[in-house]
Motif scaffolding. Sequence first.
Motif, PDB file in Angstrom:
ATOM      1  N   ARG A   2       0.818  -1.209   0.000  1.00  0.00           N
ATOM      2  CA  ARG A   2       0.000   0.000   0.000  1.00  0.00           C
ATOM      3  C   ARG A   2       0.855   1.264   0.000  1.00  0.00           C
ATOM      4  NH1 ARG A   2      -5.281   0.613   1.777  1.00  0.00           N
ATOM      5  NH2 ARG A   2      -6.520  -1.237   1.362  1.00  0.00           N
ATOM      6  N   ARG A  51       4.226   3.648  -1.390  1.00  0.00           N
ATOM      7  CA  ARG A  51       4.833   4.057  -2.648  1.00  0.00           C
ATOM      8  C   ARG A  51       5.655   2.911  -3.255  1.00  0.00           C
ATOM      9  NH1 ARG A  51       6.409   9.292  -4.241  1.00  0.00           N
ATOM     10  NH2 ARG A  51       8.326   9.204  -5.455  1.00  0.00           N
ATOM     11  N   LEU A  52       6.385   2.201  -2.375  1.00  0.00           N
ATOM     12  CA  LEU A  52       7.198   1.071  -2.819  1.00  0.00           C
ATOM     13  C   LEU A  52       6.313   0.002  -3.471  1.00  0.00           C
ATOM     14  CD1 LEU A  52       9.904  -0.566  -2.771  1.00  0.00           C
ATOM     15  CD2 LEU A  52       9.311  -1.286  -0.460  1.00  0.00           C
ATOM     16  N   LEU A 102       3.531   0.385  -5.083  1.00  0.00           N
ATOM     17  CA  LEU A 102       3.113   0.796  -6.421  1.00  0.00           C
ATOM     18  C   LEU A 102       4.183   0.375  -7.437  1.00  0.00           C
ATOM     19  CD1 LEU A 102       0.668   2.395  -7.469  1.00  0.00           C
ATOM     20  CD2 LEU A 102       2.037   4.462  -7.323  1.00  0.00           C
ATOM     21  N   ALA A 103       5.434   0.621  -7.066  1.00  0.00           N
ATOM     22  CA  ALA A 103       6.549   0.240  -7.937  1.00  0.00           C
ATOM     23  C   ALA A 103       6.622  -1.270  -8.090  1.00  0.00           C
ATOM     24  CB  ALA A 103       7.863   0.768  -7.361  1.00  0.00           C
ATOM     25  N   MET A 119       4.209  -3.501  -7.880  1.00  0.00           N
ATOM     26  CA  MET A 119       3.148  -4.038  -8.724  1.00  0.00           C
ATOM     27  C   MET A 119       3.449  -3.752 -10.197  1.00  0.00           C
ATOM     28  SD  MET A 119      -0.331  -3.595  -6.549  1.00  0.00           S
ATOM     29  CE  MET A 119       0.007  -2.213  -5.495  1.00  0.00           C
ATOM     30  N   ALA A 120       4.034  -2.587 -10.454  1.00  0.00           N
ATOM     31  CA  ALA A 120       4.411  -2.259 -11.830  1.00  0.00           C
ATOM     32  C   ALA A 120       5.517  -3.193 -12.318  1.00  0.00           C
ATOM     33  CB  ALA A 120       4.864  -0.803 -11.924  1.00  0.00           C
ATOM     34  N   ARG A 152       6.094  -6.198 -11.235  1.00  0.00           N
ATOM     35  CA  ARG A 152       5.490  -7.516 -11.419  1.00  0.00           C
ATOM     36  C   ARG A 152       4.877  -7.622 -12.820  1.00  0.00           C
ATOM     37  NH1 ARG A 152       0.003  -7.851  -8.426  1.00  0.00           N
ATOM     38  NH2 ARG A 152      -0.368  -6.276 -10.011  1.00  0.00           N
ATOM     39  N   SER A 163       8.348  -0.477 -16.331  1.00  0.00           N
ATOM     40  CA  SER A 163       8.359   0.280 -15.075  1.00  0.00           C
ATOM     41  C   SER A 163       9.608   1.150 -14.998  1.00  0.00           C
ATOM     42  CB  SER A 163       8.276  -0.666 -13.870  1.00  0.00           C
ATOM     43  OG  SER A 163       9.496  -1.326 -13.648  1.00  0.00           O
ATOM     44  N   VAL A 215      10.791   3.918 -12.402  1.00  0.00           N
ATOM     45  CA  VAL A 215      11.009   3.079 -11.225  1.00  0.00           C
ATOM     46  C   VAL A 215      12.457   2.595 -11.204  1.00  0.00           C
ATOM     47  CG1 VAL A 215      10.389   0.944 -10.037  1.00  0.00           C
ATOM     48  CG2 VAL A 215       8.612   2.313 -11.130  1.00  0.00           C
ATOM     49  N   GLU A 216      13.150   3.026 -10.177  1.00  0.00           N
ATOM     50  CA  GLU A 216      14.554   2.649  -9.979  1.00  0.00           C
ATOM     51  C   GLU A 216      14.613   1.160  -9.632  1.00  0.00           C
ATOM     52  OE1 GLU A 216      17.884   4.398 -10.400  1.00  0.00           O
ATOM     53  OE2 GLU A 216      16.841   5.884  -9.198  1.00  0.00           O
TER      54      GLU A 216
END
Lengths: 238, 328
Positions: free
Chosen positions: B185, B187-188, B190-191, B193-194, B196, B202, B207-208
Amino acid sequence: MNTILEVRDLGISFGSNQVLKSVSFDLYENEILGVIGPNGAGKTVMLNILSGILKPGKGSVSFMGRDILPMSIVERTRLGFGRTFQIPRSFENMTAYENGLIGSVYGTGATERAASLKVPAILEMIGLSDRKGVFAGKLGLIDRKRLEIGVALASNPKLLLLDEVAGGLTESEVSDILGIVRGIKEAGVSVIWIEHVLQTMLEGTDRVMLLAEGRDVVCGPPEAVMSSKEVETAYLGA
Amino acid sequence: MNGIFSKGPAGMAGPAWHARRIAPIAVLAVLVSLAFWGSDYLLSIMILIMCYMAIGQMWNLLGGYAGLVSLGQQSFIGLGGYTLAKITQVYHLPVILAFVLAAVISVLFALLISIPVFKMKGVYFTIGTWIVAECLALFFSTWSFSNYAQGYTITATYAFSTAQIYLVALAVGVGALIVVMAVLRSRLGLALMAMRDNAAASEVRGVEQYRTKLKCFLISAAVTGIAGAALYLNQAFIQPANAFGISWTVSMVFIAIIGGMGTVEGPIIGAVIFVLLRQALYNFPGISMMLLGLIAIAIIMIAPRGIMGIIRRKTQFEIFPVRRHPSA
């Protein structure tokens, strides 16, 4: 007119295959530059170099006066490079809204709260407001292309690289995309737009560049380039 | 638990919304009460389900989200177990300290090995993590500090009743679930799930990859280390070959894949199936692992995306919501 992107003598080879031999061009602020060329001319490879996915063998690229070639993909995104892919690369098990959040949060460094205020407006602009809760993987092609543009826009780009966003769409869908891209230009974004669909290049761009056999052959006003001998030669052979 | 379980779609109200808020608390209450009325046999099964769920969740965080297919998570199980043994058996210090130290040592070790293994990509990362664990097994069996290959009997275990160990395992299991929910849930998350869904895309969206993966690796090491301590508190005996054995990670992979990778619910379902199945297969000594493997293959062929995959195909069902919803 201010130059936002300066590309000089860009070249790349894969093994003995010299895909880009030498490409040079300028992109002006708030300009839409169309890029046409036969398959294999190196258009997508050029975009991949600009967004940092590929490292060029030679040449230089400066963006607002800064040499961007040493920068990573993420650094370029944060600097203001937005990008769409020929085959949409959306996050399929995330909703359209969440796809937008990714672009905003990670493209600009915004907090999720700040992004949540911005993303609905972007979805509105690309015409996906009523499908914001749908998984990207369940959207149709036109909607995935729209979303692709939306996610790129969410990162607040100064330069947007569009790779065949109109390919495979019907005539009326192409008109929709044209409208969206015009809106993007009005918002002050510069665009490099690769496309095979002629209508988009004639109606949607300020200048068109022909890429053939790894070189920039001719660049100028859309009608002039489209009716030039070089385009005929490139597509139909001498 | 507010904020983790209570966030819901804006405007969602009424019975469904209340049910969603109350259900986890009700389930938790039943699970806690189990300590007072459950038979020792039931509790011993539940201990395993809770611990395996925790380590399955952690493997899923790596393999299901961050694209880090590790075969070396047993490093942290072993470190957690040995921390427990050393702290309680040798230094006679409280068990709680062992749990804290298990997390700390696991994180430090993860940080250390991240330097070499994060240079390896894909299958090389997988092999790299496995080799690290094998090295630990060898090292611990020749190290006087860890009592060589003999290991330790963990007598601290006998100070606890089965019910008490169950409560510890429950805390570990629920804690792991809360960690995963909090991560997803944030910020991490969100990255993650992207990543994945499409790691390359991503990265283009900003996304680093390295930093995101490292954070995941460290979180997963900490919780796996704690779960390792809990598992060995239950097992009461530790030796290097077993503590750093790959079968730990094989179970985690089984749990995540059977349940459904990249989902929160998957490892819960997977852990229940795994523990019950293994229990049932004790009646077939010698071939139990083979049978487990065959069952895994069969399930993968029927449901390549695990049991949650089948459920998700039909509905957007989720017990532990991690979706974001527009506020307007």
